[in-house]
Scaffold this motif. Structure first.
Motif, PDB file in Angstrom:
ATOM      1  N   PRO A   1       0.801  -1.239   0.000  1.00  0.00           N
ATOM      2  CA  PRO A   1       0.000   0.000   0.000  1.00  0.00           C
ATOM      3  C   PRO A   1       0.828   1.281   0.000  1.00  0.00           C
ATOM      4  O   PRO A   1       0.282   2.356  -0.279  1.00  0.00           O
ATOM      5  CB  PRO A   1      -0.841  -0.124   1.280  1.00  0.00           C
ATOM      6  CG  PRO A   1      -0.951  -1.586   1.518  1.00  0.00           C
ATOM      7  CD  PRO A   1       0.371  -2.147   1.083  1.00  0.00           C
ATOM      8  N   PHE A   2       2.132   1.204   0.310  1.00  0.00           N
ATOM      9  CA  PHE A   2       2.977   2.394   0.183  1.00  0.00           C
ATOM     10  C   PHE A   2       2.936   2.939  -1.248  1.00  0.00           C
ATOM     11  O   PHE A   2       2.960   4.156  -1.462  1.00  0.00           O
ATOM     12  CB  PHE A   2       4.428   2.054   0.545  1.00  0.00           C
ATOM     13  CG  PHE A   2       4.732   2.159   2.004  1.00  0.00           C
ATOM     14  CD1 PHE A   2       4.231   3.195   2.773  1.00  0.00           C
ATOM     15  CD2 PHE A   2       5.555   1.229   2.626  1.00  0.00           C
ATOM     16  CE1 PHE A   2       4.518   3.302   4.119  1.00  0.00           C
ATOM     17  CE2 PHE A   2       5.856   1.316   3.964  1.00  0.00           C
ATOM     18  CZ  PHE A   2       5.333   2.353   4.721  1.00  0.00           C
ATOM     19  N   ALA A   3       2.909   2.039  -2.229  1.00  0.00           N
ATOM     20  CA  ALA A   3       2.875   2.476  -3.622  1.00  0.00           C
ATOM     21  C   ALA A   3       1.588   3.228  -3.926  1.00  0.00           C
ATOM     22  O   ALA A   3       1.595   4.241  -4.652  1.00  0.00           O
ATOM     23  CB  ALA A   3       3.026   1.274  -4.550  1.00  0.00           C
ATOM     24  N   ALA A   4       0.462   2.756  -3.383  1.00  0.00           N
ATOM     25  CA  ALA A   4      -0.808   3.462  -3.580  1.00  0.00           C
ATOM     26  C   ALA A   4      -0.785   4.833  -2.915  1.00  0.00           C
ATOM     27  O   ALA A   4      -1.332   5.809  -3.453  1.00  0.00           O
ATOM     28  CB  ALA A   4      -1.950   2.616  -3.035  1.00  0.00           C
ATOM     29  N   SER A   5      -0.157   4.916  -1.740  1.00  0.00           N
ATOM     30  CA  SER A   5      -0.046   6.210  -1.054  1.00  0.00           C
ATOM     31  C   SER A   5       0.753   7.207  -1.894  1.00  0.00           C
ATOM     32  O   SER A   5       0.359   8.379  -2.043  1.00  0.00           O
ATOM     33  CB  SER A   5       0.614   6.003   0.309  1.00  0.00           C
ATOM     34  OG  SER A   5       0.809   7.234   0.967  1.00  0.00           O
ATOM     35  N   ALA A   6       1.881   6.750  -2.457  1.00  0.00           N
ATOM     36  CA  ALA A   6       2.661   7.633  -3.327  1.00  0.00           C
ATOM     37  C   ALA A   6       1.887   8.002  -4.580  1.00  0.00           C
ATOM     38  O   ALA A   6       1.973   9.135  -5.071  1.00  0.00           O
ATOM     39  CB  ALA A   6       3.982   6.953  -3.695  1.00  0.00           C
ATOM     40  N   GLY A   7       1.105   7.063  -5.117  1.00  0.00           N
ATOM     41  CA  GLY A   7       0.286   7.369  -6.292  1.00  0.00           C
ATOM     42  C   GLY A   7      -0.756   8.443  -6.009  1.00  0.00           C
ATOM     43  O   GLY A   7      -1.018   9.311  -6.855  1.00  0.00           O
ATOM     44  N   LEU A   8      -1.363   8.408  -4.828  1.00  0.00           N
ATOM     45  CA  LEU A   8      -2.320   9.449  -4.463  1.00  0.00           C
ATOM     46  C   LEU A   8      -1.646  10.818  -4.367  1.00  0.00           C
ATOM     47  O   LEU A   8      -2.239  11.838  -4.764  1.00  0.00           O
ATOM     48  CB  LEU A   8      -2.974   9.095  -3.125  1.00  0.00           C
ATOM     49  CG  LEU A   8      -4.004   7.955  -3.155  1.00  0.00           C
ATOM     50  CD1 LEU A   8      -4.412   7.572  -1.739  1.00  0.00           C
ATOM     51  CD2 LEU A   8      -5.233   8.375  -3.960  1.00  0.00           C
ATOM     52  N   MET A   9      -0.423  10.846  -3.867  1.00  0.00           N
ATOM     53  CA  MET A   9       0.279  12.126  -3.805  1.00  0.00           C
ATOM     54  C   MET A   9       0.613  12.643  -5.194  1.00  0.00           C
ATOM     55  O   MET A   9       0.584  13.862  -5.438  1.00  0.00           O
ATOM     56  CB  MET A   9       1.565  11.977  -2.986  1.00  0.00           C
ATOM     57  CG  MET A   9       1.351  11.825  -1.488  1.00  0.00           C
ATOM     58  SD  MET A   9       0.350  13.132  -0.736  1.00  0.00           S
ATOM     59  CE  MET A   9       1.219  14.586  -1.273  1.00  0.00           C
ATOM     60  N   VAL A  10       0.912  11.754  -6.127  1.00  0.00           N
ATOM     61  CA  VAL A  10       1.160  12.191  -7.510  1.00  0.00           C
ATOM     62  C   VAL A  10      -0.089  12.838  -8.084  1.00  0.00           C
ATOM     63  O   VAL A  10      -0.032  13.911  -8.711  1.00  0.00           O
ATOM     64  CB  VAL A  10       1.615  10.994  -8.374  1.00  0.00           C
ATOM     65  CG1 VAL A  10       1.676  11.400  -9.846  1.00  0.00           C
ATOM     66  CG2 VAL A  10       2.976  10.487  -7.914  1.00  0.00           C
ATOM     67  N   VAL A  11      -1.253  12.219  -7.868  1.00  0.00           N
ATOM     68  CA  VAL A  11      -2.514  12.794  -8.345  1.00  0.00           C
ATOM     69  C   VAL A  11      -2.753  14.165  -7.721  1.00  0.00           C
ATOM     70  O   VAL A  11      -3.158  15.122  -8.396  1.00  0.00           O
ATOM     71  CB  VAL A  11      -3.675  11.836  -8.037  1.00  0.00           C
ATOM     72  CG1 VAL A  11      -5.019  12.476  -8.366  1.00  0.00           C
ATOM     73  CG2 VAL A  11      -3.521  10.533  -8.820  1.00  0.00           C
ATOM     74  N   SER A  12      -2.504  14.267  -6.424  1.00  0.00           N
ATOM     75  CA  SER A  12      -2.717  15.544  -5.732  1.00  0.00           C
ATOM     76  C   SER A  12      -1.835  16.654  -6.305  1.00  0.00           C
ATOM     77  O   SER A  12      -2.297  17.777  -6.565  1.00  0.00           O
ATOM     78  CB  SER A  12      -2.430  15.359  -4.245  1.00  0.00           C
ATOM     79  OG  SER A  12      -2.460  16.590  -3.559  1.00  0.00           O
ATOM     80  N   LEU A  13      -0.573  16.347  -6.538  1.00  0.00           N
ATOM     81  CA  LEU A  13       0.353  17.380  -7.017  1.00  0.00           C
ATOM     82  C   LEU A  13       0.099  17.742  -8.471  1.00  0.00           C
ATOM     83  O   LEU A  13       0.304  18.892  -8.878  1.00  0.00           O
ATOM     84  CB  LEU A  13       1.785  16.880  -6.822  1.00  0.00           C
ATOM     85  CG  LEU A  13       2.176  16.715  -5.341  1.00  0.00           C
ATOM     86  CD1 LEU A  13       3.418  15.865  -5.201  1.00  0.00           C
ATOM     87  CD2 LEU A  13       2.371  18.077  -4.687  1.00  0.00           C
ATOM     88  N   LEU A  14      -0.358  16.802  -9.263  1.00  0.00           N
ATOM     89  CA  LEU A  14      -0.729  17.134 -10.634  1.00  0.00           C
ATOM     90  C   LEU A  14      -1.938  18.064 -10.658  1.00  0.00           C
ATOM     91  O   LEU A  14      -2.033  18.944 -11.525  1.00  0.00           O
ATOM     92  CB  LEU A  14      -1.021  15.859 -11.427  1.00  0.00           C
ATOM     93  CG  LEU A  14       0.186  14.955 -11.716  1.00  0.00           C
ATOM     94  CD1 LEU A  14      -0.251  13.721 -12.500  1.00  0.00           C
ATOM     95  CD2 LEU A  14       1.268  15.720 -12.487  1.00  0.00           C
ATOM     96  N   CYS A  15      -2.857  17.887  -9.717  1.00  0.00           N
ATOM     97  CA  CYS A  15      -3.992  18.812  -9.623  1.00  0.00           C
ATOM     98  C   CYS A  15      -3.524  20.217  -9.236  1.00  0.00           C
ATOM     99  O   CYS A  15      -4.050  21.226  -9.742  1.00  0.00           O
ATOM    100  CB  CYS A  15      -5.003  18.291  -8.606  1.00  0.00           C
ATOM    101  SG  CYS A  15      -5.890  16.805  -9.108  1.00  0.00           S
ATOM    102  N   VAL A  16      -2.540  20.294  -8.348  1.00  0.00           N
ATOM    103  CA  VAL A  16      -1.999  21.616  -7.991  1.00  0.00           C
ATOM    104  C   VAL A  16      -1.336  22.259  -9.198  1.00  0.00           C
ATOM    105  O   VAL A  16      -1.466  23.474  -9.430  1.00  0.00           O
ATOM    106  CB  VAL A  16      -0.994  21.471  -6.834  1.00  0.00           C
ATOM    107  CG1 VAL A  16      -0.286  22.798  -6.558  1.00  0.00           C
ATOM    108  CG2 VAL A  16      -1.698  20.986  -5.580  1.00  0.00           C
ATOM    109  N   ALA A  17      -0.648  21.453 -10.013  1.00  0.00           N
ATOM    110  CA  ALA A  17       0.021  22.001 -11.192  1.00  0.00           C
ATOM    111  C   ALA A  17      -0.963  22.494 -12.236  1.00  0.00           C
ATOM    112  O   ALA A  17      -0.589  23.302 -13.091  1.00  0.00           O
ATOM    113  CB  ALA A  17       0.935  20.933 -11.805  1.00  0.00           C
TER     114      ALA A  17
END
Length: 345
Positions: free
Chosen positions: A186-202
């Motif tokens: 699940p660490f990989a899923a957690s990092a994937g959620l952060m990628v989605v979050s930061l792309l939304c900020v961008a």
């Protein structure tokens, strides 16, 4: 063997050790090939928690002859193979031994620690960058929204998503253990959620702030829920407190370098001349892209860490072989060396 047998096995929890006792093959034949022992499977008895050492399944007949054994709450193929070797092996696993595991120095020399530290640094640092600069992000996108209290609502959304992420990650970790998958997955899923979050900020859009805070909060909450259980899984309980505290230092380093360092530098570089306020897409876009790339790296590290854990579980690598020296000697990439030949009967 019914529930009485499970309670007898579960009664006094000894210091955690894998104990295997072989019963006579004739006993298995008399029971119609169903096996002769119990094994600690937390999934078959709701009254037996993972790693407690109890179990109520009989020899694996309920699974079509392929029984599953659990050690410290996780599926152990080696124990299952010993149990289903045709001679009626009974595998009994007790609770984790507080003295088993790696010391802090051994953990620091382990490749697992470098991967785990990197995962925590990227996820925690990016989450701190988001929540610490949320008011400035809102002001850079839509200055009028700041007066309406949009940033306060977004912080509340981040906190609620953080709670949901903790609960979801805990359930996902238990599901992975019962399915025979590494708890680190699940660490990989957690990092994937952060990628989605930061792309939304961008994206630099007001509508994108809602999914950014929701995904970022869930990813950060999942990280905090997974850290404790994975620290004990990866390094044991011998120096759990020292190792866990050292891993948490990665979050502080991430907050200092990404939130107070990178984000502030980029923001001030694009601020209006004569003022300390930055308005426009360039205020946080570069920071968001850099943090997203770091979380892609964190996702890769999490997958690599999970692959190492799965390999060790299948091969059966001892604690002493989980350092860099053990890897160089083949401890993490090859089966352990065979023991002395058995004595003649």
């Amino acid at each position: 063997v019914g529930r009485e047998g499970a309670q007898a096995v579960d009664a006094p929890l000894e210091p955690l050790r894998l104990q295997a006792t072989l019963s006579a093959g004739t006993a298995s034949a008399e029971q119609g090939g169903e096996g002769a022992g119990t094994h600690p499977d937390p999934g078959t008895d709701p009254d037996v928690p993972p790693g407690s050492g109890g179990g109520g399944d009989v020899g694996g007949a309920s699974r079509g002859g392929q029984g599953q054994s659990f050690v410290h709450g996780e599926l152990c193929p080696a124990a299952s193979a010993a149990r289903d070797d045709g001679v009626g092996a009974a595998v009994v696993a007790s609770a984790p031994d507080p003295g088993a595991g790696l010391s802090l120095l051994d953990a620091l020399r382990s490749p697992d620690f470098a991967l785990h530290f990197t995962v925590h640094y990227t996820i925690s640092g990016s989450a701190m960058m988001l929540v610490n600069n949320l008011a400035q992000i809102v002001r850079a996108i839509e200055p009028a929204a700041e007066a309406a209290g949009a940033s306060a609502g977004l912080v509340s959304l981040f906190s609620a998503a953080n709670c949901v992420g903790r609960l979801t990650a805990s359930a996902a970790s238990e599901w992975c253990a019962r399915a025979g998958l590494p708890r680190t997955l699940p660490f990989a899923a957690s990092a994937g959620l952060m990628v989605v979050s930061l792309l939304c900020v961008a994206c630099h859009a007001h509508w994108a702030l809602l999914p950014a805070c929701a995904a970022g909060g869930m990813g950060f909450g999942a990280l905090n829920a997974l850290n404790a259980v994975n620290t004990s899984t990866l390094y044991g309980m011998r120096a759990f407190g020292a190792i866990y505290t050292t891993i948490v230092v990665a979050g502080a380093l991430g907050a200092v370098s990404l939130s107070n360092g990178l984000a502030v530098s980029v923001y001030e570089a694009h601020a209006s001349s004569g003022t300390a306020v930055c308005v426009g897409p360039e205020c946080f876009r570069t920071t968001a892209w850099v943090c997203a790339a770091l979380n892609v790296l964190g996702c890769i590290c999490a997958l690599r860490l999970s692959a190492r854990v799965h390999h060790r579980r299948v091969v059966g690598v001892p604690w002493a072989a989980r350092t860099r020296q053990g890897d160089a000697a083949g401890g993490a990439g090859k089966p352990p060396p065979p023991g002395p030949p058995p004595l003649p009967p």
